[in-house]
Design a protein around this motif. Structure first.
Motif, PDB file in Angstrom:
ATOM      1  N   ASP A  65    -102.426  -4.098  25.623  1.00 41.51           N
ATOM      2  CA  ASP A  65    -103.658  -4.525  24.958  1.00 41.51           C
ATOM      3  C   ASP A  65    -103.863  -3.758  23.660  1.00 41.51           C
ATOM      4  N   ALA A  66    -103.605  -2.460  23.680  1.00 38.06           N
ATOM      5  CA  ALA A  66    -103.753  -1.644  22.471  1.00 38.06           C
ATOM      6  C   ALA A  66    -102.752  -2.083  21.410  1.00 38.06           C
ATOM      7  N   SER A  91    -101.388  -5.076  21.092  1.00 38.28           N
ATOM      8  CA  SER A  91    -101.807  -6.394  20.607  1.00 38.28           C
ATOM      9  C   SER A  91    -102.964  -6.273  19.617  1.00 38.28           C
ATOM     10  N   THR A  92    -103.918  -5.438  19.933  1.00 36.19           N
ATOM     11  CA  THR A  92    -105.062  -5.245  19.036  1.00 36.19           C
ATOM     12  C   THR A  92    -104.608  -4.638  17.716  1.00 36.19           C
ATOM     13  N   GLY A  93    -103.757  -3.639  17.778  1.00 39.08           N
ATOM     14  CA  GLY A  93    -103.249  -3.016  16.554  1.00 39.08           C
ATOM     15  C   GLY A  93    -102.471  -4.000  15.704  1.00 39.08           C
ATOM     16  N   MET A 107    -102.793  -7.252  15.703  1.00 44.66           N
ATOM     17  CA  MET A 107    -103.743  -8.223  15.179  1.00 44.66           C
ATOM     18  C   MET A 107    -104.476  -7.661  13.959  1.00 44.66           C
ATOM     19  N   LEU A 108    -104.871  -6.399  14.007  1.00 44.06           N
ATOM     20  CA  LEU A 108    -105.582  -5.794  12.885  1.00 44.06           C
ATOM     21  C   LEU A 108    -104.681  -5.665  11.654  1.00 44.06           C
ATOM     22  N   ARG A 134    -104.345  -9.033  10.138  1.00 48.03           N
ATOM     23  CA  ARG A 134    -105.576  -9.398   9.414  1.00 48.03           C
ATOM     24  C   ARG A 134    -105.601  -8.772   8.019  1.00 48.03           C
ATOM     25  N   TYR A 159    -101.359 -14.150  14.329  1.00 50.46           N
ATOM     26  CA  TYR A 159    -102.709 -13.593  14.400  1.00 50.46           C
ATOM     27  C   TYR A 159    -103.580 -14.427  15.348  1.00 50.46           C
ATOM     28  N   LEU A 202    -102.751 -14.006  18.994  1.00 54.44           N
ATOM     29  CA  LEU A 202    -103.219 -12.725  19.522  1.00 54.44           C
ATOM     30  C   LEU A 202    -104.731 -12.729  19.768  1.00 54.44           C
ATOM     31  N   GLY A 254    -107.078 -13.653  17.260  1.00 51.43           N
ATOM     32  CA  GLY A 254    -107.856 -13.528  16.032  1.00 51.43           C
ATOM     33  C   GLY A 254    -108.337 -14.888  15.556  1.00 51.43           C
TER      34      GLY A 254
END
Length: 103
Positions: free
Chosen positions: A32-33, A35-37, A39-40, A43, A74, A77, A79
């Motif tokens: 999860d971390a 994937s979030t990283g 995605m950011l 972005r 994105y 994930l 976004g």
């Protein structure tokens, strides 16, 4: 002898299963971390592309393809939101550029 083995399994099995569950939860947290990283970072890059090419008034085909691929990743994930608006603006820019028109 069977009673000892049964007691050993009765004690050891929940401990082993608990450890497996703990490992799986930890792996999920790490995924999860990541994937979030990711995605950011996507972005940030999508915003940079959008700002650059909207100011120029055109976008090269290679940059458009990169933008589309990054947007799709994105979006997969999770976004969305303002980047979807930027995606539509870049699409319009690319289509106008292909027709030879300047915006």
């Amino acid at each position: 002898m069977e009673a000892v083995l049964l007691q050993t399994y009765t004690v050891a099995l929940p401990v082993i299963l608990g450890y497996i569950v703990w490992i799986l939860k930890r792996q999920k947290r790490d995924r999860d971390a990541n994937s979030t990283g990711t995605m950011l970072l996507l972005r940030v890059q999508l915003i940079d592309y959008h700002d650059k090419y909207m100011k120029l008034g055109s976008i090269p085909s290679y940059a458009y393809e990169n933008f589309v691929e990054m947007y799709e990743a994105y979006h997969e994930l999770g976004g969305n939101g303002m980047v979807t608006k930027m995606y539509k603006e870049i699409q319009d820019l690319h289509l106008a550029d292909k027709k030879g028109e300047q915006i």
